[in-house]
Motif scaffolding. Structure first.
Motif, PDB file in Angstrom:
ATOM      1  N   SER A  94       2.934  -9.665   4.809  1.00  0.00           N
ATOM      2  CA  SER A  94       2.188  -8.514   5.308  1.00  0.00           C
ATOM      3  C   SER A  94       3.137  -7.353   5.585  1.00  0.00           C
ATOM      4  N   LEU A  95       2.557  -6.167   5.655  1.00  0.00           N
ATOM      5  CA  LEU A  95       3.312  -4.969   6.011  1.00  0.00           C
ATOM      6  C   LEU A  95       2.497  -4.161   7.013  1.00  0.00           C
ATOM      7  N   LEU A  96       3.182  -3.624   7.997  1.00  0.00           N
ATOM      8  CA  LEU A  96       2.521  -2.694   8.892  1.00  0.00           C
ATOM      9  C   LEU A  96       2.336  -1.387   8.137  1.00  0.00           C
ATOM     10  N   VAL A  97       1.195  -0.746   8.303  1.00  0.00           N
ATOM     11  CA  VAL A  97       0.913   0.502   7.597  1.00  0.00           C
ATOM     12  C   VAL A  97       1.035   1.671   8.570  1.00  0.00           C
ATOM     13  N   LEU A  98       1.850   2.657   8.183  1.00  0.00           N
ATOM     14  CA  LEU A  98       2.070   3.832   9.026  1.00  0.00           C
ATOM     15  C   LEU A  98       1.391   5.051   8.413  1.00  0.00           C
ATOM     16  N   GLY A 108      -2.526   0.658  10.505  1.00  0.00           N
ATOM     17  CA  GLY A 108      -3.155  -0.635  10.260  1.00  0.00           C
ATOM     18  C   GLY A 108      -2.162  -1.638   9.710  1.00  0.00           C
ATOM     19  N   ILE A 109      -2.666  -2.600   8.952  1.00  0.00           N
ATOM     20  CA  ILE A 109      -1.825  -3.632   8.360  1.00  0.00           C
ATOM     21  C   ILE A 109      -2.405  -4.019   6.999  1.00  0.00           C
ATOM     22  N   ILE A 110      -1.526  -4.334   6.058  1.00  0.00           N
ATOM     23  CA  ILE A 110      -1.956  -4.818   4.748  1.00  0.00           C
ATOM     24  C   ILE A 110      -1.329  -6.191   4.535  1.00  0.00           C
TER      25      ILE A 110
END
Length: 205
Positions: A94-98, A108-110
């Motif tokens: 996963s990656l944190l979305v900025l 959010g998060i993807i």
């Protein structure tokens, strides 16, 4: 674990009673040694860290990614293909979305699941689809703090059916997965079981 402790406490009481009833020199000394050994089972060495004291920070430390970096996030206007390549390159799910801009505001998060369900399953192009179109929005984001107990983190993630949780202490400090949490719990319990087995076998005095 609690069942074992209760059983040991019961055995200790029985042995104490036997000492009082059969107070004969050599036998007393032998029984007292057994009682002394059993005390170690219910009172592990102070330096051992019980599961109730294991925190999310400890989990991050075992992952070796206490420090954050660009590999841990992407932006809402990034192409999904780039986010997926980033996850694959760093072996993360996963990656944190900025949000775009100088300030790192969380959008959010993807996750891998988002990619599979919202891009692959829907036959969308990962090149032209933007991260912001398939991510889990900030208002649905579940986060934990580094001082949270690992069992609390596990419960939070399980109840909300999530596999990844950002660790935020005012700012992003890392990311944990349900796999990381479960591994920490299993390793701690295995260690406790090993120590209890050692006490029972007489390896500790």
């Amino acid at each position: 674990m609690q069942g074992i402790s209760r059983a040991v406490r019961s055995c200790r009481e029985i042995l104490k009673s036997a000492i009082l009833q059969h107070s004969r020199g050599g036998e007393v000394a032998g029984l007292e040694k057994i009682v002394s050994r059993l005390k170690w089972v219910t009172s592990p060495p102070a330096q051992e860290k019980g599961l109730e004291n294991v925190t999310v920070a400890d989990v991050l430390a075992t992952k070796g990614n206490v420090e954050t970096g660009p590999w841990l996030w992407c932006h809402t206007n990034d192409a999904v293909i780039d986010a997926v390549k980033n996850m694959a390159k760093h072996n993360i799910g996963s990656l944190l979305v900025l949000k775009p801009g100088e300030h790192q505001h969380i959008a959010g998060i993807i996750t891998e699941r988002d990619y599979l369900r919202k891009v692959i399953a829907q036959e969308r192009s990962p090149i032209y689809t933007r991260v912001g179109e398939i991510m889990t929005n900030e208002n649905q984001l579940i986060t934990v703090t580094s001082d949270m107990n690992v069992l609390q983190a596990m419960q939070l993630m399980t109840e909300n059916h999530i596999r990844h949780a950002p660790v935020i202490d005012g700012k992003l400090v890392g990311m944990i997965s349900i796999k990381d949490v479960v591994r920490a719990v299993v390793e701690q319990q295995s260690g406790e079981l090993k120590r209890l087995t050692g006490y029972i076998k007489g390896e500790y005095y």
